[in-house]
Design a protein around this motif. Structure first.
Motif: not given
Lengths: 348, 329
Positions: B152-155, B158-159, B178-179, B182-188
């Motif tokens: 999460m800290p890295m992603a 990236w977000s 507010f990043f 997020s769905p992006f991190i869950a998706g990763l």
């Protein structure tokens, strides 16, 4: 006679002359990356890996095009992308193992395997209590679900390979569909059927039932692969000697595939050992050792981790990490066990 | 003599070859067959129980259960229960996260599968294959922990980069900065979780590529990539699609990891970088703890929808993979 032994040639091995330019190019790319990082606004690990990848791919591309001409363009780019993609995939695995080890070790202490959490709470200092109850719970879950699903899985596999009945293609399809049932749905099903309708309440047994649903397809598919490997000569020999089919299966086919069937069992156990979602509905969750698998709430390692994670204090998180370390060691050793059994071939 | 035999009446028909199983074999076959159908019975029971429990909700909410975006249960002073439950937002979120997982995971899986089949030296290959298999055996709660504390800290960083440079593309936009969660991190995280299955199916299909075609391509002077592009990929495309669908089925049903990472919000959100999303499986464990009987039934109904979704995707996937594997033989 000249008794000198001819040294076998290995033309595919890279000679130092071939390795040297590649190593040189890679180190050039490496220095260029560091150079760029220091001079421009690119920074961080992401920037480093991205630039290193871009530079070394470009260097490789130039080298290959100089050496082999234009048809090397596609070859070189594709090679870099495939190698880069694979590295991206394998990095998280090592990162996961490393963080587990790093965070889990700080939570280890002497009473971890001898005490339960009955007289300690998750937010106590780490030295208090342990995960004995969760370990016992997990062992119960593994044993009970294995007792249920291993016979069912293996006999289903026998139906698919030995009897080859009229419905076997359909059953094959159903088993594959079953392997995709989400774990949360398996838990909901056991809750809505067993826990709501029968006297069995949330307990190790109910938890094991939901895990068995997830384990059966794994055991079936692996056993089926193994049974298909048993040479049909063996079956025909048994039948030719006058044995009935069930005698052939029980005394010849199954023993011949024994190691593979053990592998199937272990892989099934590895599949369910870390499942958390179904246990939320079926296990209840206890903090003390419960030796009766049919009555009262119980705990399990994934559940222990889950509880530590959801409380979110530093101490409970440390407990969660040490719980996951124990779990990962368990899964890893099961995995190695499966490999050793799986690698033994049929004795001729 | 001969003529009378040819008259017809005396001629015996060809002897029927039968093997009449013995009694013990009949028992054996009956028992094994009945076990064989147990998988079908279990699958039917799962569907039936969840559907029956959820029937009340399906009846009162109707199609609104799928399209509604609210999850409210209120009991007024008179003890009258009014409710408005819909899993629309969760459905949108599930599809969004799974799409992110597929977009990230499938190309990576293909490259690993190609690497393992055609590039890696044999010694490394067996080791790496075990690692991919091991990845499939990691507990999902571990992916959740790792995703939350390490990725999460890295992603999030990236977000921010994606937002900064690509926010003119609608899905990379965000209403607020507010990043996290997020769905992006869950998706990763989901992408990492589906990589093993997609990789192993693709690898199996690539390995089935007819050898004569591979050798023919090399004999015509193709480079390794040329061979892959003209022989392996056209042959394996269907298998890869099937593998991706199997991965999609896994992604739909993944619970604990997504629940740990995602910030569940009951409104549809198409902005993948914005920390608000939904997921049916996570909804079920989020609401489970304090659910009333009525809500429990609604959650079982949501489980039924999830079950149907994964079943449909999986069946389609297995159909495609099975056909591709057969065509190589």
């Amino acid at each position: 006679m000249n008794s000198e032994i001819i040294k076998p040639e290995k033309p595919w091995v890279l000679t130092p002359r071939q390795v040297a330019p590649r190593a040189l190019l890679f180190s050039l790319a490496f220095f260029a990356t560091i150079f760029t990082l220091n001079l421009t606004s690119f920074n961080g690990k992401l920037g480093f890996f991205f630039l290193l990848f871009a530079y070394s791919s470009a260097a490789n591309l130039t080298y290959n095009v100089r050496k082999h001409g234009r048809k090397a363009i596609g070859e070189s780019i594709a090679g870099s992308l495939i190698l880069g993609g694979s590295l991206v995939v394998f990095l998280p695995v090592f990162s996961i193992l490393f963080t587990t080890l790093q965070n889990g070790i700080s939570g280890l202490h002497f009473t971890l395997f001898t005490e339960s959490m009955s007289e300690a709470s998750f937010i106590d200092p780490i030295g208090n209590g342990g995960l004995l109850h969760a370990l016992i719970g997990t062992i119960y879950l593994i044993v009970i679900s294995a007792v249920i699903s291993v016979p069912m899985g293996i006999i289903t596999a026998l139906y698919l390979t030995e009897i080859k009945g009229p419905g076997s293609r359909f059953i094959q399809f159903v088993v594959q569909a079953m392997s995709g049932v989400p774990s949360v749905v398996a838990g909901l099903f056991i809750f809505s059927s067993v826990i709501l309708l029968t006297p069995i309440k949330a307990s190790s047994f109910a938890g094991a039932l939901s895990l068995a649903i997830l384990m059966i397809p794994t055991v079936t598919r692996t056993s089926q692969e193994v049974l298909l490997l048993v040479p049909s000569d063996l079956r025909e020999a048994g039948l030719a000697m006058g044995a009935t089919q069930w005698k052939t299966v029980v005394t010849i086919v199954v023993p011949a595939a024994r190691n593979g069937l053990i592998t199937a069992t272990i892989l099934g156990v590895a599949r369910i050992a870390g499942e958390t979602a179904p246990l939320i509905f079926t296990l209840g969750g206890a903090d003390k050792v419960n030796l009766n698998p049919f009555k009262d709430y119980n705990s399990a390692l994934p559940f222990y981790v889950w509880k530590g994670l959801s409380l979110g204090t530093p101490e409970s998180l440390a407990r969660a990490w040490s719980g996951i370390l124990v779990l990962i060691v368990l899964v890893l050793s099961l995995f190695i066990l499966a490999r050793t059994f799986g690698s033994q071939k049929f004795k001729k | 003599m001969i003529s009378s035999a040819l008259d017809g009446k005396m001629t015996p028909g060809p002897r029927e070859i039968t093997s009449n199983p013995r009694l013990s074999d009949k028992f054996f076959r009956a028992i094994v067959t009945s076990f064989g159908f147990s998988a079908l019975i279990i699958l039917t029971l799962i569907g039936a129980f969840l559907a029956v429990r959820g029937f009340q909700i399906f009846k009162s909410e109707g199609l609104h259960f799928i399209t509604g975006f609210k999850w409210d249960v209120t009991i007024d002073d008179a003890g009258e229960v009014t409710y408005d439950m819909g899993i629309g937002a969760m459905l949108v979120g599930t599809i969004l996260i799974s799409t992110v997982a597929l977009v990230v995971g499938v190309p990576l899986s293909i490259s690993v599968a190609l690497f393992l089949t055609f590039y890696a030296p044999i010694r490394i290959r067996t080791f790496l294959i075990s690692i991919v298999d091991l990845m499939a055996a990691f507990p999902s709660v571990l992916f959740g922990l790792w995703g939350y504390f390490v990725l999460m800290p890295m992603a999030t960083y990236w977000s921010k980069l994606l937002y900064k440079y690509l926010n003119w593309i609608p899905i990379f936009d965000a209403p607020e900065k507010f990043f996290e969660r997020s769905p992006f991190i869950a998706g990763l995280v989901l992408a990492i979780m589906i990589i093993p299955i997609v990789t192993s199916v693709s690898r199996e299909v690539f390995a089935q590529t007819p050898l004569d075609r591979v050798q023919a391509a090399y004999a015509l002077g193709a480079t390794r990539w040329g061979m892959i592009r003209t022989v392996v990929l056209p042959f394996g495309t269907n298998g890869v699609i099937g593998g991706a669908m199997l991965g999609l089925g896994r992604a739909f049903g993944e619970t604990v990891a997504v629940y740990t990472i995602l910030n569940l919000v009951f409104r549809p959100n198409w902005h993948i970088l914005y920390g608000a999303g939904g997921n049916i499986a996570s909804l079920i464990i989020l609401k489970w703890g304090e659910a009333t009987d009525l809500e429990t039934n609604a959650l079982l109904a949501a489980g039924f929808v999830l079950f149907l979704m994964t079943l449909g995707v999986n069946m389609g996937a297995n159909f495609i993979v099975g056909r591709t594997l057969k065509s190589g033989k």
